[in-house]
Design an enzyme around this catalytic site. Structure first.
Site, short mmCIF file in Angstrom:
data_model
loop_
_atom_site.label_atom_id
_atom_site.label_comp_id
_atom_site.label_asym_id
_atom_site.label_seq_id
_atom_site.Cartn_x
_atom_site.Cartn_y
_atom_site.Cartn_z
N LYS A 182 31.83 34.16 55.37
CA LYS A 182 31.08 32.97 55.79
C LYS A 182 31.67 32.40 57.08
O LYS A 182 30.97 32.13 58.03
CB LYS A 182 31.14 31.94 54.66
CG LYS A 182 30.49 30.63 54.99
CD LYS A 182 30.66 29.65 53.85
CE LYS A 182 30.30 28.25 54.31
NZ LYS A 182 30.57 27.25 53.30
N GLU A 225 38.36 26.77 41.48
CA GLU A 225 38.31 26.33 42.88
C GLU A 225 37.46 25.06 42.99
O GLU A 225 37.67 24.25 43.89
CB GLU A 225 37.75 27.45 43.77
CG GLU A 225 38.17 27.32 45.22
CD GLU A 225 37.85 28.55 46.05
OE1 GLU A 225 38.76 29.09 46.68
OE2 GLU A 225 36.67 28.96 46.10
N GLY A 246 31.48 29.07 49.44
CA GLY A 246 31.88 30.47 49.25
C GLY A 246 31.68 30.96 47.83
O GLY A 246 31.17 32.04 47.59
N ARG A 247 32.07 30.12 46.85
CA ARG A 247 31.99 30.57 45.46
C ARG A 247 30.58 30.48 44.89
O ARG A 247 30.35 30.78 43.72
CB ARG A 247 32.97 29.77 44.60
CG ARG A 247 32.87 28.27 44.76
CD ARG A 247 34.11 27.60 44.21
NE ARG A 247 34.19 26.18 44.47
CZ ARG A 247 34.68 25.63 45.58
NH1 ARG A 247 35.08 26.41 46.57
NH2 ARG A 247 34.76 24.32 45.73
N LYS A 271 45.88 29.44 53.54
CA LYS A 271 45.46 30.27 54.67
C LYS A 271 46.26 29.89 55.92
O LYS A 271 46.74 30.74 56.67
CB LYS A 271 43.97 30.05 54.98
CG LYS A 271 43.01 30.70 54.00
CD LYS A 271 41.57 30.50 54.50
CE LYS A 271 40.53 31.18 53.64
NZ LYS A 271 39.16 31.04 54.12
N GLU A 312 42.24 38.36 55.78
CA GLU A 312 42.13 39.62 55.04
C GLU A 312 40.90 40.41 55.46
O GLU A 312 40.95 41.63 55.69
CB GLU A 312 42.03 39.34 53.53
CG GLU A 312 43.26 38.75 52.89
CD GLU A 312 43.24 37.23 52.84
OE1 GLU A 312 42.68 36.61 53.78
OE2 GLU A 312 43.81 36.66 51.89
N HIS A 371 43.42 43.01 20.59
CA HIS A 371 44.64 43.76 20.31
C HIS A 371 45.79 43.27 21.19
O HIS A 371 46.80 43.96 21.32
CB HIS A 371 44.38 45.26 20.50
CG HIS A 371 43.27 45.71 19.60
ND1 HIS A 371 43.48 46.07 18.29
CD2 HIS A 371 41.93 45.77 19.81
CE1 HIS A 371 42.30 46.37 17.74
NE2 HIS A 371 41.35 46.19 18.63
O1 LIG Z 1 33.65 34.07 53.31
P1 LIG Z 1 34.94 33.64 53.93
O2 LIG Z 1 34.75 32.57 54.95
O3 LIG Z 1 35.71 34.81 54.48
O4 LIG Z 1 35.80 32.99 52.81
C1 LIG Z 1 36.29 33.70 51.72
C2 LIG Z 1 36.91 32.76 50.72
O5 LIG Z 1 37.87 31.99 51.44
C3 LIG Z 1 38.56 31.02 50.69
O6 LIG Z 1 39.44 31.61 49.83
C4 LIG Z 1 37.64 30.10 49.98
O7 LIG Z 1 38.35 29.25 49.17
C5 LIG Z 1 36.62 30.88 49.16
O8 LIG Z 1 35.71 30.00 48.54
C6 LIG Z 1 35.91 31.81 50.08
O9 LIG Z 1 34.94 32.50 49.37
#
Ligand SMILES: O=P(O)(O)OC[C@H]1O[C@H](O)[C@H](O)[C@@H](O)[C@@H]1O
Length: 547
Positions: free
Chosen positions: A206, A353, A267-268, A512, A212, A384
């Site tokens: 996003k 989150e 994002g989530r 981050k 990463e 188990h």
């Molecule tokens: O989609 P991006 O901008 O790369 O973000 C990836 C992720 O970054 C962070 O960890 C946010 O807390 C997440 O909610 C998000 O999905």
């Protein structure tokens, strides 16, 4: 304004909890044969049995009052109509617009977002068709059969877990691989088995700034160039999903290869946007659309069903009941369906989150617990291992059991065993086993009295452990869409009651930021270290090992 914990309703709930703690669900079931039918609700293909909870009619009534006084209805309306409810980032929260099939406009700052949403869906549909038909080819003319989806957090969990959950619906002919971790092992493992000429990389971010994802995409690009592709060929093999078009084009993505998303999609909550493209590539667009339709159906249910019938509201209130009045710190999700095994990890991000917050309203420090730890894994495996602690440990851990009534490749023996384990666990948690029952079982086992008492004591199971059971006719795309949306709205309702902003994530942002500062010191090996003593020592040790 009266603090939440000082309200008469909160006080009533606290005193009801004191009462309930003296009672046992076993007795409630024995004295009320209608309990199971009374405490069950069905909507959108989800049958919720919530009778094995520590609730009475009085408890439910007080919980509904709590929801009412917390203005859940008004807050829900504000979300659906695009108000700026994410008040720390000044954003609307409109993942629901991405699955809005009502034909009605949705406005953000006076502008209808639906034309852009629908245009993006059309673009996705065409793109998926061009890949599945083999019409869109790589630079050497080969069909693109291997898709590498790179993203993390919400740009990974939704696409991967929903694709996995719908394995019986996969399109035969393409294979989607997911990479999230910046640990190079992950991307190298995936790429090492692929032919670059038939590989398409979908980079999902996003923000287009997540370390990463940027690094994994760079690594994939290097791999592609090293394997024989040229800079010009990149456009045929790399596409992006992002709300940051400029950063994506600066990175080298062709503008036509960028699928948009918007800052009003968290994002989530982003699997409903073009972040869901890998799902559509895995399943075909029509199945992906079914997922969206299931979510839309749940949105309508959430907005229109009275609280007593409303699955997100009911499940949210049960959660609040245990978290705030029984001290429950975690909630376990137990899908009895192998393909749904990733679902606890999905809800983990969604819930933790969103409601892992301690400020209510503008500046008030909460004096009550908020979001729980979400965990779990597929049944029967957990039986188990960790179920022991749920049965006999000292923590109260409410559980959601999930079971599709029909499964693909149905083998009746396996499925009957799966179902019997699922139901048997909810039963054991609820009724437990008394000392007298355990003692009686030990008769004639050659134990002397002291040994018999000791063993019966250890075998005694308190029971009275709450659980919901969610049954589905089958786990198809539409039901899955409804299920995900049910949990989204459950989290929303809880956030509304606690007064937290469920839509920012400042803790994650700090991680981050600090990660990048530390990286700078790791890469620039001569740079002086001015962090705390422990962090400095760790960096120094890493430098030494890698010098
Ligand atoms: O989609 P991006 O901008 O790369 O973000 C990836 C992720 O970054 C962070 O960890 C946010 O807390 C997440 O909610 C998000 O999905």
């Amino acid at each position: 304004m009266t603090a939440l914990t000082d309200t008469p309703t909160w006080q009533t709930l606290a005193s009801l909890a004191d009462d309930v703690k003296q009672q046992h669900m076993r007795d409630w079931f024995a004295s009320d044969t209608s309990r199971a039918s009374k405490y069950q609700q069905t909507a959108c293909g989800i049958e919720l049995d919530y009778s094995k909870n520590l609730i009475t009619d009085d408890v439910l009534k007080a919980l509904f009052t709590l929801a009412d006084e917390s203005q859940v209805t008004q807050k829900r309306a504000a979300m659906f109509k695009g108000d700026i409810i994410n008040h720390t980032e000044q954003r609307a929260v409109l993942h629901t617009a991405l699955r809005n099939f009502s034909g009605e406009p949705v406005y953000v700052n006076g502008q209808d977002v639906m034309p852009e949403v629908l245009a993006c869906q059309d673009k996705m549909k065409d793109f998926v068709a061009s890949i599945h038909s083999g019409e869109r080819k790589g630079y050497t003319g080969k069909a693109l059969k291997q898709i590498v989806s790179i993203g993390i957090g919400g740009s990974f969990l939704g696409p991967k877990i929903m694709s996995e959950a719908l394995k019986p619906y996969w399109f035969d002919g393409v294979k989607v691989h997911f990479v999230a971790n910046v640990d190079g092992c992950h991307i190298h493992d995936v790429l090492s088995n692929l032919d670059h000429e038939e590989t398409l990389v979908v980079m999902s971010s996003k923000s287009f700034s997540t370390q990463e994802t940027l690094q994994n995409t760079l690594t994939a690009k290097e791999w592609f160039l090293k394997a024989g592709g040229t800079q010009q060929d990149i456009a045929k093999h790399f596409i992006a999903v992002s709300s940051n078009i400029k950063a994506a084009t600066d990175f080298g993505m062709a503008e036509d290869n960028i699928f948009p998303m918007w800052d009003w999609v968290g994002g989530r909550y982003s699997l409903w946007s073009a972040i869901g493209l890998p799902i559509a590539l895995t399943l075909g667009y029509d199945n992906y659309r079914q997922l969206l339709e299931g979510a839309f159906e749940m949105d309508q249910h959430f907005q229109t069903a009275p609280p007593e019938q409303n699955l997100p509201i009911l499940t949210a209130l049960l959660g609040v009941w245990y978290i705030n009045f029984f001290g429950a710190q975690s909630h376990v999700l137990l899908p009895y369906y192998h393909y749904l095994r990733g679902f606890p990890a999905y809800v983990q991000q969604l819930d933790m989150e969103s409601n892992g917050k301690n400020i209510s309203g503008d500046t008030t420090q909460v004096d009550y617990a908020t979001g729980p730890i979400i965990w779990g894994s597929e049944g029967t495996n957990g039986q188990h291992s960790f179920h022991q602690l749920i049965h006999q440990g000292t923590l109260l851990i409410p559980a959601d059991f999930m079971l599709p009534l029909n499964v693909p490749n149905q083998d009746d023996t396996h499925h009957a065993m799966l179902a019997s384990n699922c139901f048997g666990q909810t039963q054991a948690l609820m009724q437990g086993k008394t000392f007298d029952e355990c003692y009686a079982d030990l008769e004639g086992k050659g134990l002397d009295e002291a040994e018999r008492v000791k063993l019966a004591t250890h075998k005694t199971m308190p029971g009275n452990k709450p659980s919901n059971t969610l049954l589905f006719e089958k786990m198809d795309p539409k039901t899955l869409g409804s299920l995900v949306a049910m949990y989204e709205h459950k989290v929303f309702v809880q956030g509304a009651i606690w007064g937290v902003n469920s839509f920012d994530q400042w803790g994650v942002e700090l991680g981050k930021e600090l990660g990048n500062q530390v990286l700078d010191k790791i890469v620039n090996t001569d740079a002086p270290l001015a962090f705390d003593g422990s962090t400095n020592a760790l960096i120094a040790r890493f430098r030494q090992a890698n010098s």
